[in-house]
Design a protein around this motif. Structure first.
Motif, mmCIF file in Angstrom:
data_model
loop_
_atom_site.group_PDB
_atom_site.id
_atom_site.type_symbol
_atom_site.label_atom_id
_atom_site.label_comp_id
_atom_site.label_asym_id
_atom_site.label_seq_id
_atom_site.Cartn_x
_atom_site.Cartn_y
_atom_site.Cartn_z
ATOM 1 N N ASP A 185 38.705 46.860 46.793
ATOM 2 C CA ASP A 185 38.301 45.776 47.685
ATOM 3 C C ASP A 185 38.880 44.448 47.199
ATOM 4 O O ASP A 185 39.322 43.631 48.002
ATOM 5 C CB ASP A 185 36.774 45.686 47.760
ATOM 6 N N GLU A 186 38.889 44.274 45.895
ATOM 7 C CA GLU A 186 39.464 43.074 45.274
ATOM 8 C C GLU A 186 40.941 42.944 45.641
ATOM 9 O O GLU A 186 41.413 41.856 45.956
ATOM 10 C CB GLU A 186 39.364 43.236 43.749
ATOM 11 N N LEU A 187 41.668 44.056 45.569
ATOM 12 C CA LEU A 187 43.105 44.048 45.861
ATOM 13 C C LEU A 187 43.382 43.743 47.332
ATOM 14 O O LEU A 187 44.384 43.120 47.659
ATOM 15 C CB LEU A 187 43.745 45.382 45.464
ATOM 16 N N LYS A 188 42.485 44.184 48.219
ATOM 17 C CA LYS A 188 42.655 43.925 49.656
ATOM 18 C C LYS A 188 42.302 42.484 50.005
ATOM 19 O O LYS A 188 42.785 41.947 50.982
ATOM 20 C CB LYS A 188 41.752 44.850 50.479
ATOM 21 N N SER A 189 41.461 41.905 49.196
ATOM 22 C CA SER A 189 40.942 40.571 49.487
ATOM 23 C C SER A 189 41.939 39.495 49.109
ATOM 24 O O SER A 189 42.634 39.589 48.115
ATOM 25 C CB SER A 189 39.647 40.358 48.701
ATOM 26 N N GLU A 190 41.975 38.457 49.912
ATOM 27 C CA GLU A 190 42.819 37.316 49.594
ATOM 28 C C GLU A 190 41.965 36.154 49.103
ATOM 29 O O GLU A 190 42.470 35.064 48.880
ATOM 30 C CB GLU A 190 43.638 36.913 50.820
ATOM 31 N N ARG A 191 40.672 36.394 48.979
ATOM 32 C CA ARG A 191 39.784 35.320 48.539
ATOM 33 C C ARG A 191 40.047 34.990 47.082
ATOM 34 O O ARG A 191 40.229 35.881 46.266
ATOM 35 C CB ARG A 191 38.320 35.743 48.692
ATOM 36 N N GLY A 192 40.017 33.732 46.719
ATOM 37 C CA GLY A 192 40.153 33.255 45.348
ATOM 38 C C GLY A 192 38.944 33.687 44.549
ATOM 39 O O GLY A 192 38.629 34.651 44.490
ATOM 40 N N GLU A 193 38.176 33.199 43.976
ATOM 41 C CA GLU A 193 36.950 33.477 43.227
ATOM 42 C C GLU A 193 36.248 34.790 43.621
ATOM 43 O O GLU A 193 35.033 34.825 43.706
ATOM 44 C CB GLU A 193 35.982 32.313 43.423
ATOM 45 N N TYR A 194 36.998 35.850 43.859
ATOM 46 C CA TYR A 194 36.407 37.120 44.315
ATOM 47 C C TYR A 194 35.273 37.571 43.406
ATOM 48 O O TYR A 194 34.162 37.779 43.840
ATOM 49 C CB TYR A 194 37.460 38.238 44.365
ATOM 50 N N GLY A 195 35.599 37.702 42.152
ATOM 51 C CA GLY A 195 34.678 38.328 41.213
ATOM 52 C C GLY A 195 33.301 37.720 41.190
ATOM 53 O O GLY A 195 32.312 38.420 41.350
#
Length: 166
Positions: free
Chosen positions: A48-58
């Motif tokens: 999901d992290e890899l698909k996401s383009e959001r900055g501060e994902y974690g």
């Protein structure tokens, strides 16, 4: 009468063995399923992290996920534990390499060792010597790996590294 008592004691011992063995097997199976589930949760988080383009994902995503899973399933899904699941997947990309002889708590200690050889060494030693989590922590905190590398020069360094890779 005495013979009957001995027969009863033998019967109790046999049944005790069966019950203790069954309980130990249940604990091992639960531990294996738990680690497998945590590895898969880590995989899903990383994907999901890899698909996401959001900055501060974690920070944000794991906190939201943590609250949702905790409400749904209860304890065990803190942000820190989800981070450990994520790390489990990243450090052990092949689920088959995880040992059924180590608990989730063992892996939580191993995950924060950045050097692959060092982590592998402690993992193998924990399995071979049947270390408790407390003993694993103690060996890590007293730098067993580094002390063994420093002792007896190059020949010992090679032996310790071979142990880590075995």
């Amino acid at each position: 009468m005495e013979n009957n008592f001995l027969d009863n004691e033998s019967l109790v011992n046999e049944i005790t063995y069966i019950i203790v063995n069954a309980r130990n097997n249940v604990i091992k199976n639960v531990n294996n399923e738990l680690i497998n589930a945590y590895w898969n949760i880590g995989r899903i988080i990383v994907e999901d992290e890899l698909k996401s383009e959001r900055g501060e994902y974690g920070k944000k995503q794991l906190l939201t996920l943590s609250k949702t899973l905790t409400n749904k399933f209860g304890k065990g899904f803190s942000r820190a534990n989800l981070q450990n699941m994520r790390l489990l997947y990243l450090k052990y990309p092949n689920c088959q390499t995880l040992s059924s002889k180590l608990s989730w708590s063992h892996y939580c200690e191993l995950l924060y060792i950045s050097d692959d050889d060092k982590r592998s060494f402690y993992e193998k030693e924990a399995i071979n010597a049947n270390w408790s989590v407390r003993e694993l922590k103690r060996q890590i905190s007293t730098s067993l790996f580094e002390r063994l590398l420093l002792s007896n020069g190059e020949a010992n360094k090679k032996r310790v590294l071979e142990l880590a890779l075995r």
